[in-house]
Design an enzyme around this catalytic site. Structure first.
Site, mmCIF file in Angstrom:
data_model
loop_
_atom_site.group_PDB
_atom_site.id
_atom_site.type_symbol
_atom_site.label_atom_id
_atom_site.label_comp_id
_atom_site.label_asym_id
_atom_site.label_seq_id
_atom_site.Cartn_x
_atom_site.Cartn_y
_atom_site.Cartn_z
ATOM 1 C CG ASN A 9 -1.800 1.145 1.386
ATOM 2 O OD1 ASN A 9 -1.785 2.054 0.549
ATOM 3 N ND2 ASN A 9 -2.598 1.151 2.440
ATOM 4 N NE ARG A 93 -6.256 1.585 0.180
ATOM 5 C CZ ARG A 93 -6.568 2.056 1.370
ATOM 6 N NH1 ARG A 93 -5.751 1.880 2.374
ATOM 7 N NH2 ARG A 93 -7.685 2.702 1.550
ATOM 8 C CG HIS A 181 -12.360 4.652 2.973
ATOM 9 N ND1 HIS A 181 -12.934 5.803 3.465
ATOM 10 C CD2 HIS A 181 -11.034 4.761 3.217
ATOM 11 C CE1 HIS A 181 -12.004 6.579 3.984
ATOM 12 N NE2 HIS A 181 -10.842 5.963 3.847
ATOM 13 N NE ARG A 241 -8.091 13.342 3.356
ATOM 14 C CZ ARG A 241 -8.235 12.027 3.108
ATOM 15 N NH1 ARG A 241 -9.055 11.633 2.160
ATOM 16 N NH2 ARG A 241 -7.568 11.130 3.788
#
Ligand code: ADP
Length: 406
Positions: A9, A93, A181, A241
């Site tokens: 990842n 990923r 996600h 964010r």
């Protein structure tokens, strides 16, 4: 040596890795996990066995890990040292599969080119995800590599969920609500029949609350709506964010405040959310421990938005049977879960305080109309499962391997 699957990842400043052993019956068991972090700044390599024993914990010279591609070389060299053979396959990923890719896919040069064409859709993440793939494809062309997409699980959404009210030409160009996600939600959907069979076929909202936060509406285990849209900026407020934001604010920052695109991007990804709102920290642990009223306000805003978005997703589902908390905050913060449930009492959500304090898995009270669970997510295991499935599919004719060899 036992057959193993390596999961990677890769982000902008770190590469996380986890090695799974394929046990009899194709059961996957984690052997160790780790990461090289501080890439390009102060690189550091760390790994520990699944049991907790540290395998490596050392600084890496800056020139050895100046960028993601070179950092991958450091990880590979360390893996060569400690493994007595190559992994059978590597699962990655990858944030964006674009409008086309829902399912994980074996990577060859042609697939890599397609994935590179999605860089404009995720300019901050996609290039970093692809860097180790490219370097492995060059150095180990015979090794099966599989891309698993964060957007993939949401590709069954209806068109209404995927659209913005924008001219058709932009839809055709891929300006759509993708959702992210997805590997986490897919893992949770797979766990529901084991842990929560009474809601697995029903209408369930999953709240992935980590450093990034989003929520997903599941109907019979399939995603029908997500709070994240075109990018991972939308929806819930997160560590740094802002989540949902009036596009007019962005215009104002560009025009009246004179920010350019680069400054705006930095601001929206790194300076907003809980960090910006509190002025203290992006970490919920720090905010929960702080007596500062600004910390309380940031957390109140966070749980208010989770409750609001629950209404939004429940409307998409036309009702609600179950609710699942997952990821760093969702799995570990009973106070946040209680605050969310308190705001959703009108929907028929009541928690059992003791079950909530010990993290469930079932945390709703006996009379609660909505069944509420805490289920730890495992995106890496999901990637390993997909990778093993493609490895197995490819085996009889060697198709997946020869595809990987490009
Ligand atoms: P990611 O994998 O996206 O980096 P995680 O799912 O590990 O993120 O979540 C990280 C966040 O979880 C941290 O920023 C922190 O706010 C929160 N967190 C972790 N442990 C706790 C805890 N015990 N209580 C409250 N929040 C926690």
């Amino acid at each position: 040596m036992a057959e193993t699957i390596l999961v990677l990842n890769a982000g902008s400043s770190s590469i996380k890795f986890e090695l799974f052993e394929v046990a009899p019956g194709d059961r996957l068991a984690s052997r160790f996990s780790g990461q090289i972090e501080g890439i390009g700044v102060r690189p550091h390599l760390y790994a520990r066995k699944a049991g907790g024993e540290t395998l490596v914990d050392r600084a890496v010279a800056l020139e050895e890990a100046a960028d993601v591609e070179r950092a991958m070389g450091v990880v590979e060299a360390w893996l060569d040292e400690i493994l007595d053979g190559s992994p059978a396959a590597v699962g990655h990923r990858v944030v964006h599969g674009g409008p086309v890719h829902a399912a994980p896919i074996a990577i060859d040069a042609r697939v890599l080119t397609t994935l590179e064409s999605f860089v404009p859709l995720a300019p901050l993440h996609q290039p970093n995800n692809l860097a180790p793939i490219r370097s492995l494809l060059r150095r180990r062309p015979d090794l099966l590599q599989v891309a698993c997409f964060d957007t993939g699980f949401h590709r069954g959404h209806g068109e209404l969920a995927d659209r913005f009210a924008l001219p058709e030409a932009l839809w055709e160009e891929g300006i759509r609500r993708y959702g992210f996600h997805g590997l986490s939600y897919e893992y949770i959907a797979a766990r529901l029949p084991e842990l929560a069979p009474e809601i697995a076929q029903g209408r369930v909202i999953v709240a992935h609350l980590g450093s990034g936060c989003s929520m997903c509406a599941l109907r019979a285990g399939r995603s029908v709506e997500s709070t994240m849209g075109f990018t991972a900026l939308d929806g819930l407020p997160m560590g740094t964010r802002p989540g949902q934001l009036d596009a007019g604010v962005v215009l104002h920052l560009l025009t009246a405040k004179g920010m350019d695109a680069a400054a705006l991007e930095r601001f929206l990804y790194h300076e907003c959310g809980l960090k910006g709102l509190s002025g203290i920290s992006n970490d919920v642990r720090v905010l929960l421990a702080s007596p500062d009223p600004r910390a309380k306000r940031a957390l109140d805003f966070f749980t208010y938005k989770i409750a609001q978005m629950t209404g939004w997703l429940a409307a998409a589902l036309e009702g609600l049977d179950g609710f699942v908390f997952t990821a760093g905050i969702g799995e570990n913060a009973p106070t946040i879960r209680e605050a969310v449930a308190h705001r959703l009492a009108w929907l028929g959500m009541t928690l059992d305080p003791h079950a909530n304090a010990v993290h469930g898995p079932l945390i709703s009270a006996a009379g609660s109309r909505v069944r509420v669970y805490v289920i730890p997510t495992d995106e890496e295991l999901m990637i390993a499962r997909h990778t093993l499935a493609i490895l197995r599919r490819g085996r009889p004719g060697g198709a997946a391997r020869s595809t990987a060899a490009g």
